[in-house]
Design a protein around this motif. Structure first.
Motif, mmCIF file in Angstrom:
data_model
loop_
_atom_site.group_PDB
_atom_site.id
_atom_site.type_symbol
_atom_site.label_atom_id
_atom_site.label_comp_id
_atom_site.label_asym_id
_atom_site.label_seq_id
_atom_site.Cartn_x
_atom_site.Cartn_y
_atom_site.Cartn_z
ATOM 1 N N HIS A 101 4.928 20.434 -5.599
ATOM 2 C CA HIS A 101 4.263 21.133 -6.380
ATOM 3 C C HIS A 101 2.713 20.437 -6.152
ATOM 4 C CE1 HIS A 101 2.059 22.700 -10.093
ATOM 5 N NE2 HIS A 101 1.535 21.269 -10.315
ATOM 6 N N LEU A 102 2.627 19.262 -6.060
ATOM 7 C CA LEU A 102 1.059 18.671 -5.764
ATOM 8 C C LEU A 102 0.927 19.087 -4.496
ATOM 9 C CD1 LEU A 102 1.341 14.811 -7.388
ATOM 10 C CD2 LEU A 102 -0.006 16.799 -8.087
ATOM 11 N N ALA A 103 1.562 19.007 -3.473
ATOM 12 C CA ALA A 103 1.205 19.119 -2.144
ATOM 13 C C ALA A 103 0.495 20.534 -1.845
ATOM 14 C CB ALA A 103 2.399 18.908 -0.929
ATOM 15 N N ASN A 104 1.052 21.711 -2.948
ATOM 16 C CA ASN A 104 0.501 22.859 -2.783
ATOM 17 C C ASN A 104 -0.445 23.305 -3.822
ATOM 18 O OD1 ASN A 104 2.125 24.368 -0.492
ATOM 19 N ND2 ASN A 104 3.650 23.034 -1.572
ATOM 20 N N TYR A 120 5.943 24.642 -10.292
ATOM 21 C CA TYR A 120 6.117 25.876 -9.665
ATOM 22 C C TYR A 120 5.442 26.060 -8.250
ATOM 23 C CZ TYR A 120 1.348 27.361 -10.318
ATOM 24 O OH TYR A 120 0.000 27.640 -10.023
ATOM 25 N N ARG A 121 4.837 25.334 -7.464
ATOM 26 C CA ARG A 121 4.276 25.399 -6.375
ATOM 27 C C ARG A 121 5.304 24.658 -5.232
ATOM 28 N NH1 ARG A 121 -0.576 24.397 -9.145
ATOM 29 N NH2 ARG A 121 -2.053 26.480 -9.239
ATOM 30 N N LYS A 122 5.414 25.539 -4.224
ATOM 31 C CA LYS A 122 6.607 24.789 -3.287
ATOM 32 C C LYS A 122 6.118 25.522 -1.855
ATOM 33 C CE LYS A 122 10.769 24.362 -4.323
ATOM 34 N NZ LYS A 122 12.234 24.542 -4.818
ATOM 35 N N HIS A 123 6.717 24.853 -0.961
ATOM 36 C CA HIS A 123 6.593 25.266 0.647
ATOM 37 C C HIS A 123 8.036 25.291 0.911
ATOM 38 C CE1 HIS A 123 5.467 25.669 4.805
ATOM 39 N NE2 HIS A 123 6.288 24.618 5.067
ATOM 40 N N HIS A 126 -8.068 14.174 -5.291
ATOM 41 C CA HIS A 126 -7.885 12.976 -5.068
ATOM 42 C C HIS A 126 -6.283 12.980 -4.289
ATOM 43 C CE1 HIS A 126 -11.042 11.602 -7.283
ATOM 44 N NE2 HIS A 126 -10.474 12.225 -8.472
ATOM 45 N N ARG A 127 -6.262 12.950 -2.941
ATOM 46 C CA ARG A 127 -5.009 13.312 -2.189
ATOM 47 C C ARG A 127 -4.186 12.085 -2.244
ATOM 48 N NH1 ARG A 127 -2.919 16.549 1.453
ATOM 49 N NH2 ARG A 127 -1.567 15.646 3.158
ATOM 50 N N TYR A 128 -4.695 10.810 -2.756
ATOM 51 C CA TYR A 128 -3.936 9.665 -2.953
ATOM 52 C C TYR A 128 -2.901 10.061 -3.979
ATOM 53 C CZ TYR A 128 -5.697 5.838 -0.088
ATOM 54 O OH TYR A 128 -6.288 5.181 0.770
ATOM 55 N N ALA A 129 -2.960 10.957 -4.828
ATOM 56 C CA ALA A 129 -1.689 11.460 -5.645
ATOM 57 C C ALA A 129 -0.513 11.477 -4.800
ATOM 58 C CB ALA A 129 -2.213 12.564 -6.642
ATOM 59 N N LEU A 130 -0.781 12.306 -3.789
ATOM 60 C CA LEU A 130 0.278 12.416 -2.943
ATOM 61 C C LEU A 130 1.099 11.314 -2.311
ATOM 62 C CD1 LEU A 130 -0.809 15.913 -0.917
ATOM 63 C CD2 LEU A 130 1.174 15.654 -2.673
ATOM 64 N N HIS A 131 0.039 10.610 -1.645
ATOM 65 C CA HIS A 131 0.737 9.329 -1.001
ATOM 66 C C HIS A 131 1.406 8.316 -1.965
ATOM 67 C CE1 HIS A 131 -1.921 10.708 2.016
ATOM 68 N NE2 HIS A 131 -3.146 10.041 1.583
ATOM 69 N N TYR A 132 1.031 8.399 -3.396
ATOM 70 C CA TYR A 132 1.871 7.662 -4.373
ATOM 71 C C TYR A 132 3.190 8.159 -4.625
ATOM 72 C CZ TYR A 132 -2.157 3.967 -4.908
ATOM 73 O OH TYR A 132 -2.867 3.034 -4.770
ATOM 74 N N GLN A 153 0.892 -1.264 -0.106
ATOM 75 C CA GLN A 153 -0.051 0.004 0.139
ATOM 76 C C GLN A 153 0.842 1.161 -0.055
ATOM 77 O OE1 GLN A 153 -2.389 -0.404 3.357
ATOM 78 N NE2 GLN A 153 -3.792 -1.861 2.618
ATOM 79 N N PRO A 154 0.534 2.466 -0.466
ATOM 80 C CA PRO A 154 1.027 3.595 -0.448
ATOM 81 C C PRO A 154 1.420 4.108 1.088
ATOM 82 C CG PRO A 154 -0.959 4.293 -0.965
ATOM 83 C CD PRO A 154 -1.003 2.581 -1.107
ATOM 84 N N PHE A 155 2.612 4.869 1.058
ATOM 85 C CA PHE A 155 2.809 5.479 2.477
ATOM 86 C C PHE A 155 1.817 6.694 2.697
ATOM 87 C CE2 PHE A 155 7.500 4.820 1.908
ATOM 88 C CZ PHE A 155 7.427 3.633 2.022
ATOM 89 N N GLU A 156 1.727 7.260 3.714
ATOM 90 C CA GLU A 156 0.755 8.281 3.880
ATOM 91 C C GLU A 156 1.524 9.657 3.915
ATOM 92 O OE1 GLU A 156 -2.516 10.050 7.104
ATOM 93 O OE2 GLU A 156 -1.865 8.246 7.433
ATOM 94 N N PHE A 157 1.222 10.429 3.024
ATOM 95 C CA PHE A 157 2.068 11.712 3.042
ATOM 96 C C PHE A 157 1.629 12.565 3.978
ATOM 97 C CE2 PHE A 157 1.724 16.269 1.614
ATOM 98 C CZ PHE A 157 3.134 16.422 1.372
ATOM 99 N N LEU A 158 2.335 13.199 4.747
ATOM 100 C CA LEU A 158 1.884 14.170 5.892
ATOM 101 C C LEU A 158 2.196 15.718 5.266
ATOM 102 C CD1 LEU A 158 2.661 12.324 8.929
ATOM 103 C CD2 LEU A 158 0.596 12.338 7.774
ATOM 104 N N SER A 159 3.612 15.791 5.262
ATOM 105 C CA SER A 159 3.671 17.135 4.699
ATOM 106 C C SER A 159 5.168 17.014 4.158
ATOM 107 C CB SER A 159 3.702 18.327 5.787
ATOM 108 O OG SER A 159 4.806 17.735 6.810
ATOM 109 N N ALA A 160 5.549 18.431 3.391
ATOM 110 C CA ALA A 160 6.852 18.357 2.856
ATOM 111 C C ALA A 160 7.279 19.738 2.482
ATOM 112 C CB ALA A 160 7.068 17.549 1.666
ATOM 113 N N GLY A 161 8.479 20.229 2.478
ATOM 114 C CA GLY A 161 9.034 21.543 2.126
ATOM 115 C C GLY A 161 10.536 21.419 2.094
#
Length: 310
Positions: free
Chosen positions: A159-162, A303-306, A167-173, A24-32
């Motif tokens: 970029h996806l996170a921001n 282009y989207r970043k934290h 579908h948040r699963y895109a971040l997990h994958y 199963q994919p990991f669970e993304f929480l945050s990144a920067g």
């Protein structure tokens, strides 16, 4: 909540590997991306998730439990839930690193070096290759073999996170893909170098090009640097690497350019100069030829970043 500290403290400190399932994919929480222009010391804390830190500039001096680490460009450190970490001395300024918080599927464990060596020995057997392998190992601390590739994947993740996702699963994958890329680089680093570059001269040239990729390199200048005939060097390089020397130089320059496009606000002209291609129009033609889109088109995709700035 899962008791991380009970499970995570197995294995010897200093020679530890995270073993986790990938069914199963990991669970993304945050990144920067963290930036500090002045000397900076990491705060003391204990977290309830995993955190990957990837060094990009300067040196982060950080301790986890009793083990001290110097996270330099290309170094990867895995911070474990339930274990105290803190800066043991300040950085010298000009510090930059990427960070990712995530949770593993299933029940992750920490194993020692003996377990990892056993897995590596089995990985070359037919029985292992034909089996359904649903676990992956990541060292607590190692150097990645291709930082540019990691930076591109990380910028895609940011970029996806921001972005506004349905579908948040895109971040997990995508976080899972980044983890697997790190694990592949950790596992295959030494073996890949010995397999693809059995000739020590070619290995030296590859490293020299990586370090000097921003300079206006040519086949002739490299031949002069190493004291070999340019035609002989080109034949040897193509036999070993599968591409001629000039093409390899361009690929490395464009790899650096992609990292700058997705990770900085520099103009296309500035980036062209920074990778040693002073003609902006020629740089754009090369980029389109190899990447099938313009530098601006590539940048607009990520282009989207934290960013944390200290």
């Amino acid at each position: 909540m899962f008791n991380f500290s009970r499970v995570m403290r197995r294995g010897d400190i200093g020679l530890r590997y995270l073993k986790t399932e990938i069914r199963q994919p990991f669970e993304f929480l945050s990144a920067g991306q963290f930036n500090a222009l002045q000397p900076w010391t990491h705060a003391r804390r204990e977290i309830d998730s995993f955190e990957i830190i990837i060094g990009a500039k300067g040196t982060l001096h950080i301790q986890q439990q009793e083990e001290r680490y110097a996270v330099e460009p290309g170094s990867v450190l895995l911070l474990l839930p339930g274990e105290t970490h803190f800066g043991y001395q300040p950085s010298s300024g000009g510090l930059m690193f990427y960070w990712l918080h995530f949770l593993c599927p299933g029940i992750p464990r920490i194993c020692g070096e003996d377990d990892w060596e056993k897995v590596k020995r089995l990985s070359h057997t037919n029985e292992y290759l034909s089996a359904k392998n649903d676990s992956v190992y990541l060292p607590v601390f190692f150097r990645c073999g291709n930082l540019d590739r990691i930076e591109i994947l990380f910028n895609q993740l940011q970029h996806l996170a921001n972005s506004k996702l349905r579908h948040r699963y895109a971040l997990h994958y995508l976080a899972t893909s980044l983890f697997l890329e790190l694990a592949e680089q950790a596992e295959s680093g030494d073996e890949e170098r010995s397999t693809l570059m059995p000739d020590p001269l070619v290995a030296d040239i590859v490293e020299w090009i990586r370090v000097h990729a921003a300079e206006p390199l040519t086949v002739s200048s490299i031949a002069d640097q190493y004291g070999y005939n340019r035609d002989y060097l080109s034949r040897l390089f193509k036999k070993t690497m599968g591409m001629n020397l000039q093409e390899y130089i361009l690929v490395q320059k464009l790899s650096k350019a992609k990292s700058l496009l997705s990770g900085s606000n520099r103009t296309v002209k500035q980036i062209a100069l920074e990778v040693g291609i002073p003609d902006e129009k020629y740089f754009i033609r090369l980029f389109r030829k190899y990447e099938h889109l313009t530098p601006t088109g590539y940048r607009n995709a990520y282009y989207r970043k934290h960013m944390n700035i200290n």
